[in-house]
Design a protein around this motif. Structure first.
Motif, PDB file in Angstrom:
ATOM      1  N   PHE A   1       0.862  -1.172   0.000  1.00 31.17           N
ATOM      2  CA  PHE A   1       0.000   0.000   0.000  1.00 31.17           C
ATOM      3  C   PHE A   1       0.904   1.229   0.000  1.00 31.17           C
ATOM      4  O   PHE A   1       2.112   1.127   0.216  1.00 31.17           O
ATOM      5  N   ARG A   2       0.289   2.393  -0.202  1.00 37.07           N
ATOM      6  CA  ARG A   2       1.011   3.664  -0.140  1.00 37.07           C
ATOM      7  C   ARG A   2       0.392   4.479   0.986  1.00 37.07           C
ATOM      8  O   ARG A   2      -0.801   4.780   0.950  1.00 37.07           O
TER       9      ARG A   2
ATOM     10  N   GLU B   1      -7.735  -3.618   4.887  1.00 36.76           N
ATOM     11  CA  GLU B   1      -7.078  -2.315   4.772  1.00 36.76           C
ATOM     12  C   GLU B   1      -7.342  -1.429   5.990  1.00 36.76           C
ATOM     13  O   GLU B   1      -6.465  -0.674   6.421  1.00 36.76           O
TER      14      GLU B   1
ATOM     15  N   LEU C   1      -4.298   4.820   4.156  1.00 35.94           N
ATOM     16  CA  LEU C   1      -3.603   4.190   3.031  1.00 35.94           C
ATOM     17  C   LEU C   1      -4.231   4.551   1.703  1.00 35.94           C
ATOM     18  O   LEU C   1      -5.428   4.808   1.626  1.00 35.94           O
TER      19      LEU C   1
ATOM     20  N   ARG D   1      -3.875   3.302  -2.670  1.00 33.36           N
ATOM     21  CA  ARG D   1      -3.473   2.195  -3.535  1.00 33.36           C
ATOM     22  C   ARG D   1      -2.055   2.411  -4.045  1.00 33.36           C
ATOM     23  O   ARG D   1      -1.610   3.536  -4.247  1.00 33.36           O
TER      24      ARG D   1
END
Length: 163
Positions: free
Chosen positions: A54-55, A75, A85, A87
């Motif tokens: 994740f980013r 998530e 977070l 994508r």
């Protein structure tokens, strides 16, 4: 023997430096999904330590969740531990880890991610993780994965209902 791709070599070197007893294995076929890896290795889907990236929204840092191949990452549970977070697309994954999707190893990243190891992996004595390329895997025990990554154990998957 042909020279192996850089990502695979990087993981092999990191495992060797850490004194890991099992060098990575090169598969004859690519295993881009946990199911493909389980089929090729002849193990259960749960024994595949899949890497999900994740980013993190606050700083753009990669967040790596390593979980059992038969589980889905929640998530919201991950975000509760590391912050909101977003994508991670294929370009982000490649730029931050140095690996392509389907071959993301739990170690030897170009930029150190925030890493969480899911508790579900501890159901098994032996697990298999990607080794920097879809054709590369390495074997370890869940405790060894903790030692190799320095990551904490977390509860980050969707609840599994049992019949």
């Amino acid at each position: 023997m042909t020279e192996r791709p850089e990502g695979f070599q990087r993981v092999a070197a990191a495992l060797a430096r850490a004194g890991h007893p099992h060098p990575p294995r090169w598969l004859d076929v690519a295993a881009r999904t946990a199911q493909e890896a389980a089929d090729v290795l002849g193990v259960t889907l749960g024994q595949i330590a899949k890497s999900v990236i994740f980013r993190r929204q606050s700083d753009g840092v990669a967040v790596l969740v390593v979980t059992s191949g038969d589980r889905r990452v929640d998530e919201k549970r991950v975000a509760a531990q590391v912050g909101p977070l977003g994508r991670a697309d294929a370009d982000f994954v490649k730029a931050t880890t140095g690996f392509s999707i389907g071959g993301v190893a739990p170690l030897a990243h170009l930029q150190g991610p925030v890493t969480l190891i899911d508790r579900e992996l501890f159901r098994f004595d032996e697990i298999w993780a990607a080794a920097g390329h879809p054709n590369g895997v390495f074997r370890c025990a869940p405790d060894e994965l903790l030692r190799l990554t320095g990551a904490p154990v977390a509860d980050v998957v969707q609840t599994v209902s049992t019949p």
